[in-house]
Design a protein around this motif. Structure first.
Motif, PDB file in Angstrom:
ATOM      1  N   UNK A   1       0.820  -1.209   0.000  1.00 58.67           N
ATOM      2  CA  UNK A   1       0.000   0.000   0.000  1.00 58.67           C
ATOM      3  C   UNK A   1       0.855   1.260   0.000  1.00 58.67           C
ATOM      4  N   UNK A   2       1.963   1.217   0.706  1.00 61.57           N
ATOM      5  CA  UNK A   2       2.871   2.373   0.712  1.00 61.57           C
ATOM      6  C   UNK A   2       3.436   2.629  -0.681  1.00 61.57           C
ATOM      7  N   UNK A   3       3.751   1.570  -1.411  1.00 60.36           N
ATOM      8  CA  UNK A   3       4.279   1.724  -2.757  1.00 60.36           C
ATOM      9  C   UNK A   3       3.248   2.346  -3.695  1.00 60.36           C
TER      10      UNK A   3
ATOM     11  N   UNK B   1      -1.936   9.163  -0.400  1.00 64.80           N
ATOM     12  CA  UNK B   1      -2.760   8.934   0.786  1.00 64.80           C
ATOM     13  C   UNK B   1      -1.959   8.477   1.999  1.00 64.80           C
ATOM     14  N   UNK B   2      -0.726   8.045   1.805  1.00 64.06           N
ATOM     15  CA  UNK B   2       0.081   7.588   2.935  1.00 64.06           C
ATOM     16  C   UNK B   2       0.276   8.723   3.933  1.00 64.06           C
ATOM     17  N   UNK B   3       0.066   8.411   5.201  1.00 69.00           N
ATOM     18  CA  UNK B   3       0.178   9.419   6.245  1.00 69.00           C
ATOM     19  C   UNK B   3      -1.121  10.130   6.556  1.00 69.00           C
TER      20      UNK B   3
ATOM     21  N   UNK C   1       0.446   5.439   8.815  1.00 72.48           N
ATOM     22  CA  UNK C   1       0.220   6.813   9.273  1.00 72.48           C
ATOM     23  C   UNK C   1       1.153   7.213  10.413  1.00 72.48           C
ATOM     24  N   UNK C   2       1.466   6.267  11.304  1.00 71.99           N
ATOM     25  CA  UNK C   2       2.404   6.558  12.389  1.00 71.99           C
ATOM     26  C   UNK C   2       1.965   7.718  13.266  1.00 71.99           C
ATOM     27  N   UNK C   3       2.905   8.602  13.592  1.00 76.68           N
ATOM     28  CA  UNK C   3       2.615   9.730  14.477  1.00 76.68           C
ATOM     29  C   UNK C   3       1.835  10.843  13.786  1.00 76.68           C
ATOM     30  N   UNK C   4       1.696  10.750  12.476  1.00 80.53           N
ATOM     31  CA  UNK C   4       0.926  11.779  11.767  1.00 80.53           C
ATOM     32  C   UNK C   4      -0.568  11.649  12.031  1.00 80.53           C
ATOM     33  N   UNK C   5      -0.994  10.471  12.438  1.00 79.95           N
ATOM     34  CA  UNK C   5      -2.380  10.255  12.876  1.00 79.95           C
ATOM     35  C   UNK C   5      -2.309   9.201  13.988  1.00 79.95           C
TER      36      UNK C   5
END
Length: 263
Positions: free
Chosen positions: A120-122, A131-133, A215-219
């Motif tokens: 999905x990241x690719x 859309x990543x992040x 998404x990590x720390x961004x969401x």
């Protein structure tokens, strides 16, 4: 001893052992969260609510909890809204296609989350699908995760009803078929629907891999927050886990009460 009495005791003892095995980790985590310090002794040195007070006064925790609730509920609502017409079509017009659907809905579980996340990241890290992040990619992932739980629970309940007879009777009185499905069939699927939604919610709010990689720390969701706070204090992390457990238990209790009142 009477064989039936022995069988009854055996079943109760088995149930008690299973309950203890499941309860011990939860109870010890709660005790650790309530302890001020716990060293080499069997029992904690003292008990305190300070870790829970710190947790529920932490604006970052409340924001992470709110994000998890928002994205989980949004994914479940999206799943429910999109799945209802599909279930109506499959069960009423194309019952033989249920074998295909049973295979399709298992696809999200066939691939490990870490592999899916990299793929999905690719795809979604470059325009025009940037859309990543963002929470949108997480919403799509959570939709695919919730789909098997909701579909399987609803379709199992549908199979207990004479759906063709009920809808045909409703159409004789002038009702639209899909309207009859919503007003006659769906209310009889309440237990299956609520069970599926509860299972999906319990799984989604505890999901970590997709949330951390995509998404990590961004969401920051609840599980990402727990991962980030894990090095702060074991007592604090235990307070997070205990709060998460009681949140799911509270929701389960509410669902059971609603089922009981309307049953």
């Amino acid at each position: 001893m009477n064989p039936s009495r022995f069988s009854q005791i055996y079943h109760y003892m088995t149930l008690l052992i299973v309950f203890l095995i499941m309860a011990i980790p939860i109870v010890t985590t709660l005790i650790y969260a309530l302890s001020s310090s716990w060293g080499a002794s069997i029992l904690p040195d003292s008990l305190s609510f300070k870790w829970f007070v710190q947790l529920w006064q932490d604006a970052r925790f409340l924001a992470a909890l709110g994000r998890s609730l928002l994205i989980s509920c949004a994914a479940i609502v999206l799943t429910f809204v999109l799945l209802l017409p599909l279930i109506f079509f499959v069960t009423y017009y194309a019952p033989k296609s249920q074998k295909i659907m049973n295979f399709v809905i298992l696809i999200p579980f066939a691939m490990p989350p870490i592999v899916s996340s990299i793929g999905l990241m690719q795809i979604y890290s470059e325009p025009p699908f940037l859309l990543t992040g963002t929470p949108w990619i997480l919403l799509g992932c959570y939709f695919t995760i919730a789909l098997p739980f909701v579909y399987r629970s609803i379709i199992n309940s549908v199979q207990t009803l004479a759906i063709h007879d009920l809808i045909d009777c409703a159409t004789l009185f002038g009702a639209n078929k899909f309207y009859a499905f919503l007003r006659i069939i769906l209310p009889n699927l309440r237990h299956g629907v609520l069970s599926g939604l509860l299972l999906a919610f319990s799984f989604l709010i505890g999901e970590f891999v997709f949330a951390n990689i995509l998404v990590g720390n961004r969401f920051e969701t609840l599980q990402v927050y727990l991962f980030n706070m894990n090095g702060k204090s074991g007592h604090f992390a235990s307070a997070i886990l205990s709060s998460y457990f009681f949140l799911v238990m509270l929701l389960s209790f509410i669902v059971m009460r609603v089922n009981r009142k309307k049953g």
